[in-house]
Design an enzyme around this catalytic site. Sequence first.
Site, short mmCIF file in Angstrom:
data_model
loop_
_atom_site.label_atom_id
_atom_site.label_comp_id
_atom_site.label_asym_id
_atom_site.label_seq_id
_atom_site.Cartn_x
_atom_site.Cartn_y
_atom_site.Cartn_z
N ASP A 61 0.88 -1.17 0.00
CA ASP A 61 0.00 0.00 0.00
C ASP A 61 0.92 1.22 0.00
O ASP A 61 1.69 1.42 0.95
CB ASP A 61 -0.86 -0.05 1.28
N VAL A 62 0.83 2.04 -1.04
CA VAL A 62 1.78 3.16 -1.14
C VAL A 62 1.58 4.22 -0.07
O VAL A 62 2.46 5.06 0.14
CB VAL A 62 1.76 3.82 -2.54
N ASN A 88 2.47 5.83 -9.94
CA ASN A 88 1.19 5.84 -10.66
C ASN A 88 -0.01 5.61 -9.75
O ASN A 88 -1.10 6.12 -10.05
CB ASN A 88 1.24 4.75 -11.74
N SER A 139 -2.02 14.70 -13.28
CA SER A 139 -3.34 14.79 -13.92
C SER A 139 -3.54 16.23 -14.41
O SER A 139 -2.93 17.16 -13.86
CB SER A 139 -4.42 14.45 -12.91
N SER A 141 -6.02 17.48 -13.57
CA SER A 141 -6.62 17.96 -12.31
C SER A 141 -5.57 18.52 -11.36
O SER A 141 -5.92 19.06 -10.31
CB SER A 141 -7.37 16.82 -11.62
N TYR A 152 -8.73 15.68 -4.71
CA TYR A 152 -7.93 15.21 -5.85
C TYR A 152 -7.17 16.38 -6.48
O TYR A 152 -5.99 16.27 -6.79
CB TYR A 152 -8.88 14.55 -6.85
N LYS A 156 -3.14 16.32 -6.58
CA LYS A 156 -2.46 16.32 -7.89
C LYS A 156 -1.77 17.66 -8.15
O LYS A 156 -0.73 17.71 -8.80
CB LYS A 156 -3.45 15.99 -9.01
N THR A 187 -10.16 3.77 -17.80
CA THR A 187 -9.58 2.85 -16.81
C THR A 187 -10.65 2.54 -15.75
O THR A 187 -11.75 3.08 -15.81
CB THR A 187 -8.38 3.49 -16.09
N1 LIG Z 1 -8.23 7.51 -15.65
C1 LIG Z 1 -8.14 8.81 -15.75
O1 LIG Z 1 -9.00 9.48 -16.38
C2 LIG Z 1 -6.99 9.55 -15.11
C3 LIG Z 1 -6.79 10.89 -15.46
C4 LIG Z 1 -5.73 11.58 -14.89
C5 LIG Z 1 -4.89 10.95 -14.00
N2 LIG Z 1 -5.11 9.64 -13.67
C6 LIG Z 1 -4.18 9.04 -12.72
O2 LIG Z 1 -3.66 7.84 -13.26
C7 LIG Z 1 -3.22 7.00 -12.20
C8 LIG Z 1 -3.68 5.59 -12.47
O3 LIG Z 1 -5.10 5.53 -12.39
P1 LIG Z 1 -6.00 4.72 -13.45
O4 LIG Z 1 -6.79 5.71 -14.20
O5 LIG Z 1 -5.15 3.76 -14.19
O6 LIG Z 1 -7.03 4.02 -12.46
P2 LIG Z 1 -7.04 2.56 -11.82
O7 LIG Z 1 -8.00 2.64 -10.71
O8 LIG Z 1 -7.23 1.54 -12.87
O9 LIG Z 1 -5.55 2.40 -11.27
C9 LIG Z 1 -5.12 2.87 -10.03
C10 LIG Z 1 -4.31 1.74 -9.41
O10 LIG Z 1 -3.71 2.22 -8.20
C11 LIG Z 1 -3.92 1.21 -7.22
N3 LIG Z 1 -3.91 1.82 -5.90
C12 LIG Z 1 -4.81 2.69 -5.37
N4 LIG Z 1 -4.48 3.00 -4.13
C13 LIG Z 1 -3.34 2.32 -3.84
C14 LIG Z 1 -2.52 2.23 -2.71
N5 LIG Z 1 -2.80 2.90 -1.58
N6 LIG Z 1 -1.41 1.44 -2.76
C15 LIG Z 1 -1.12 0.75 -3.89
N7 LIG Z 1 -1.87 0.80 -5.00
C16 LIG Z 1 -2.97 1.57 -4.96
C17 LIG Z 1 -5.28 0.60 -7.55
O11 LIG Z 1 -5.45 -0.65 -6.97
C18 LIG Z 1 -5.20 0.55 -9.07
O12 LIG Z 1 -4.58 -0.63 -9.51
C19 LIG Z 1 -3.76 7.62 -10.92
O13 LIG Z 1 -2.72 8.30 -10.24
C20 LIG Z 1 -4.81 8.58 -11.41
O14 LIG Z 1 -5.02 9.64 -10.51
C21 LIG Z 1 -6.14 8.93 -14.21
#
Ligand SMILES: NC(=O)c1ccc[n+]([C@@H]2O[C@H](COP(=O)([O-])OP(=O)(O)OC[C@H]3O[C@@H](n4cnc5c(N)ncnc54)[C@H](O)[C@@H]3O)[C@@H](O)[C@H]2O)c1
Length: 253
Positions: A61-62, A88, A139, A141, A152, A156, A187
Amino acid sequence: MQRFVDKVVVVTGAGSGIGKATAERFLNEGAKVALVGRTKSKLEDVAKPYPESQVLVIEADVSNEEDVNQLVLAALEKFGRLDVLVNNAGVVTQGDVGSLSTDDWRKVMATDLDGVFYASRAAIPHLKTSKGSIIHVGSVSGTGGDWGMAAYNAAKGAVTNLTRAMAMDHGKDGIRVNAVCPSFTKTGMTEDMVDDRKLIDKFNERFALEGPGKPEDVAAVIAFLASEDARFVTGVNLPVDGGMSASNGQPPQ
Ligand SMILES: NC(=O)c1ccc[n+]([C@@H]2O[C@H](COP(=O)([O-])OP(=O)(O)OC[C@H]3O[C@@H](n4cnc5c(N)ncnc54)[C@H](O)[C@@H]3O)[C@@H](O)[C@H]2O)c1
């Protein structure tokens, strides 16, 4: 392309979405990759097609400082070096400052900001040795405000400026620090949005290109930033947003 043969990469949140696509991109380009996340079975599914010598699954857990210190050590123990850290893992929660619970605020800060700090701090001594790099998944965001996503936006936004601060502090050690700033990407995080045609149309009014983005679109830019081609690039928060941030905000006529 095989840009990362003999390189070791840690990807947090590698079980799904952008993290999974990023891990696969590095693996397909020859890197050894530590896949980090909370759900072992999801990480194992990502690891399955690759030889055991190339992948390491780490349940962590990060937002837990000790977990993060241990995961960096585990990657070093198996692979002997560290070249790239991709911060990520992330969560999102809805709510404005008038309505957010302290728990929701803390959860977002703990994962999206504290986690980035813990992993970067643990990785930096080893990246000094390898002259490696860090890529944060920020992001759009983090570069402007949304409606109803205050925690968020705050987390971010902090990552955006942390990218710059870390780039300045660690550049002379040979460490580059950059971020990608995606917009709406298909995602798990956006699963409640991807089938909403009206919402997608609204987003497409703001994208210059046709959206939403795919995890692979973001992974490709992360790989570029980690590659030798980006050797003089640091402190950048690079939008991967279909041109959304090219707009001054005025609506299409
Ligand atoms: N999907 C979008 O539209 C979008 C847009 C901008 C930024 N992001 C960013 O991209 C990154 C990845 O998100 P995604 O869109 O692939 O969504 P996602 O939910 O598929 O992936 C996020 C991953 O992080 C893991 N995670 C969450 N909390 C955690 C923790 N405490 N310890 C370890 N792992 C943890 C989750 O289990 C998941 O596998 C994130 O930082 C998100 O903020 C996503």
